[in-house]
Design an enzyme around this catalytic site. Structure first.
Site, PDB file in Angstrom:
ATOM      1  N   ASP A   8     -36.766  19.143   0.704  1.00  0.00           N
ATOM      2  CA  ASP A   8     -37.074  18.372  -0.267  1.00  0.00           C
ATOM      3  C   ASP A   8     -38.901  18.499  -0.085  1.00  0.00           C
ATOM      4  O   ASP A   8     -39.984  18.133   0.740  1.00  0.00           O
ATOM      5  CB  ASP A   8     -36.968  16.838  -0.140  1.00  0.00           C
ATOM      6  N   ARG A  10     -40.207   8.203 -18.075  1.00  0.00           N
ATOM      7  CA  ARG A  10     -38.741   8.630 -17.986  1.00  0.00           C
ATOM      8  C   ARG A  10     -37.963   7.235 -18.384  1.00  0.00           C
ATOM      9  O   ARG A  10     -36.344   7.434 -18.708  1.00  0.00           O
ATOM     10  CB  ARG A  10     -38.575   9.285 -16.531  1.00  0.00           C
ATOM     11  N   ARG A  44     -29.015  10.050 -14.668  1.00  0.00           N
ATOM     12  CA  ARG A  44     -28.995  11.105 -13.673  1.00  0.00           C
ATOM     13  C   ARG A  44     -28.804  12.874 -13.737  1.00  0.00           C
ATOM     14  O   ARG A  44     -27.899  12.531 -14.320  1.00  0.00           O
ATOM     15  CB  ARG A  44     -28.126  10.408 -12.439  1.00  0.00           C
ATOM     16  N   GLU A  97     -38.946  21.417  -9.669  1.00  0.00           N
ATOM     17  CA  GLU A  97     -39.334  21.008 -10.376  1.00  0.00           C
ATOM     18  C   GLU A  97     -40.670  21.434 -11.036  1.00  0.00           C
ATOM     19  O   GLU A  97     -41.057  21.703 -10.156  1.00  0.00           O
ATOM     20  CB  GLU A  97     -39.655  19.488 -10.037  1.00  0.00           C
ATOM     21  N   HIS A 126     -38.388  17.398 -14.063  1.00  0.00           N
ATOM     22  CA  HIS A 126     -37.660  17.617 -12.942  1.00  0.00           C
ATOM     23  C   HIS A 126     -36.462  17.951 -12.825  1.00  0.00           C
ATOM     24  O   HIS A 126     -35.256  16.779 -13.355  1.00  0.00           O
ATOM     25  CB  HIS A 126     -37.757  16.158 -12.490  1.00  0.00           C
ATOM     26  N   GLN A 143     -40.907   4.501  -9.170  1.00  0.00           N
ATOM     27  CA  GLN A 143     -41.126   5.769  -8.567  1.00  0.00           C
ATOM     28  C   GLN A 143     -41.303   6.830  -9.132  1.00  0.00           C
ATOM     29  O   GLN A 143     -40.257   6.949 -10.623  1.00  0.00           O
ATOM     30  CB  GLN A 143     -39.871   6.457  -7.530  1.00  0.00           C
TER      31      GLN A 143
HETATM   32  C1  BG6 Z   1     -37.409  14.673  -6.275  1.00  0.00           C
HETATM   33  C2  BG6 Z   1     -37.930  13.344  -4.610  1.00  0.00           C
HETATM   34  O1  BG6 Z   1     -38.698  14.893  -6.593  1.00  0.00           O
HETATM   35  O2  BG6 Z   1     -36.569  13.650  -7.092  1.00  0.00           O
HETATM   36  C3  BG6 Z   1     -36.963  12.695  -3.907  1.00  0.00           C
HETATM   37  O3  BG6 Z   1     -38.827  15.076  -4.118  1.00  0.00           O
HETATM   38  C4  BG6 Z   1     -36.425  12.456  -4.964  1.00  0.00           C
HETATM   39  O4  BG6 Z   1     -37.898  12.685  -2.248  1.00  0.00           O
HETATM   40  C5  BG6 Z   1     -35.921  12.949  -5.913  1.00  0.00           C
HETATM   41  O5  BG6 Z   1     -34.861  11.624  -3.962  1.00  0.00           O
HETATM   42  C6  BG6 Z   1     -35.214  12.137  -6.946  1.00  0.00           C
HETATM   43  O6  BG6 Z   1     -36.113  10.366  -6.941  1.00  0.00           O
HETATM   44  P1  BG6 Z   1     -34.956   9.202  -8.064  1.00  0.00           P
HETATM   45  O7  BG6 Z   1     -36.620   8.468  -8.494  1.00  0.00           O
HETATM   46  O8  BG6 Z   1     -35.015  10.042  -9.500  1.00  0.00           O
HETATM   47  O9  BG6 Z   1     -33.829   8.823  -7.506  1.00  0.00           O
END
Ligand code: BG6
Length: 278
Positions: free
Chosen positions: A197, A84, A59, A254, A154, A79
């Protein structure tokens, strides 16, 4: 100096240091999780409670979202894609001069990736550490069929306090608001007093992050979309590996190929997304 390091739990990363800056890069995800210019504060934000565990996304820093940004079509796969959390290979490093060091990391298809995404590919991230952080993410299609990607570098930026910062360079740009799914147009600079967002489109120039005592520049190439994100209070308290107050000290800008800015890559062809932070 390029040094390979390993945590007791097996998590491997690379440390770079030269006369202008230092950085740390995990092989998992080709994830830059520290970048600091000599004598200055770190530019990247890293969660104090981030996991450095095999298979878990870090994170903070610069997650590489690939081959899809956000959720895949039927929301069944991770997601922001699999790059990653995949283990990349160190291809080589170059101590260009006393102020400049580059390394290249590579990910290629495997039985595991082919189960999630049925194409053969080579993905390389070249990272150059100097008084700027330069990233070049090159996707090459090794398959017989064309494929489509969305992606993002990101970047989590460290800020003094979210209420005191502004983003310049996106005035009059259209954006998709990912909270309402409405198309809007930016008016003036972006400031933060609630969750944000958004996927900005048709972005061409430099973006400035104006903070109390510094201005950070972001310049992208091979991309016309930029995601701006801060989870604010409620979402932050639900996020993994983030303290409830973490939203105060970070925001993401990003460098992306997202939504309408997807890329179709033909067999044996490549696309490169470049981002420079300085
Ligand atoms: C961003 C998205 O790019 O990433 C958000 O626009 C999302 O909606 C954020 O919450 C973090 O994503 P993750 O998968 O790292 O928790």
């Amino acid at each position: 100096m390029i040094v390979h390091k390993k945590l007791p739990n097996g998590f491997v990363y690379i440390e770079i240091k030269n006369s202008s800056a230092e950085a740390k890069i995990a092989l998992q995800g080709a994830h830059i999780f520290h970048y600091k210019r000599e004598g200055k504060e770190p530019i990247l934000w890293l969660s104090e409670v981030s996991d450095f565990e095999v298979g878990k996304a870090i994170r903070g820093g610069v997650p590489v979202c690939w081959p899809w940004f956000g959720f895949n079509e039927n929301k069944t796969l991770p997601q922001h894609g699999f790059a990653r959390t995949a283990l990349w290979k160190f291809v080589g490093g170059d101590e260009v001069d006393e102020k400049t060091t580059s390394i290249t990391l590579r990910l290629t298809h495997s039985d595991e990736t082919l189960k999630m995404w049925c194409y053969k590919f080579e993905l390389e991230l070249k990272i150059t550490i100097s008084d700027r952080l330069s990233m070049e993410l090159k996707t090459t299609n090794l398959d017989r069929e064309s494929f489509t990607i969305t992606q993002a570098l990101h970047t989590y930026f460290a800020v003094s306090h979210i209420s005191d910062v502004a983003i310049k360079g996106l005035d009059k740009k259209p954006y998709l608001d990912a909270l309402t799914w409405k198309n809007e147009v930016q008016k003036g600079d972006i400031s933060f007093n609630q969750e944000v967002d958004r996927v900005y489109q048709e972005v061409d120039g430099e973006i400035l992050l104006i903070d109390k005592n510094r201005t950070v520049h972001l310049k992208n190439e091979g991309s016309s979309s930029v995601v701006v994100w801060n989870p604010w209070i409620e979402k932050c308290s639900r996020m993994s590996a983030m303290k409830p107050t973490a939203y105060e000290s970070m925001l993401c800008i990003e460098s992306a190929n997202a939504f309408d800015d997807f890329k179709v890559i033909k067999p044996n062809e490549s696309h490169t997304l470049r981002a420079a932070v300085y």
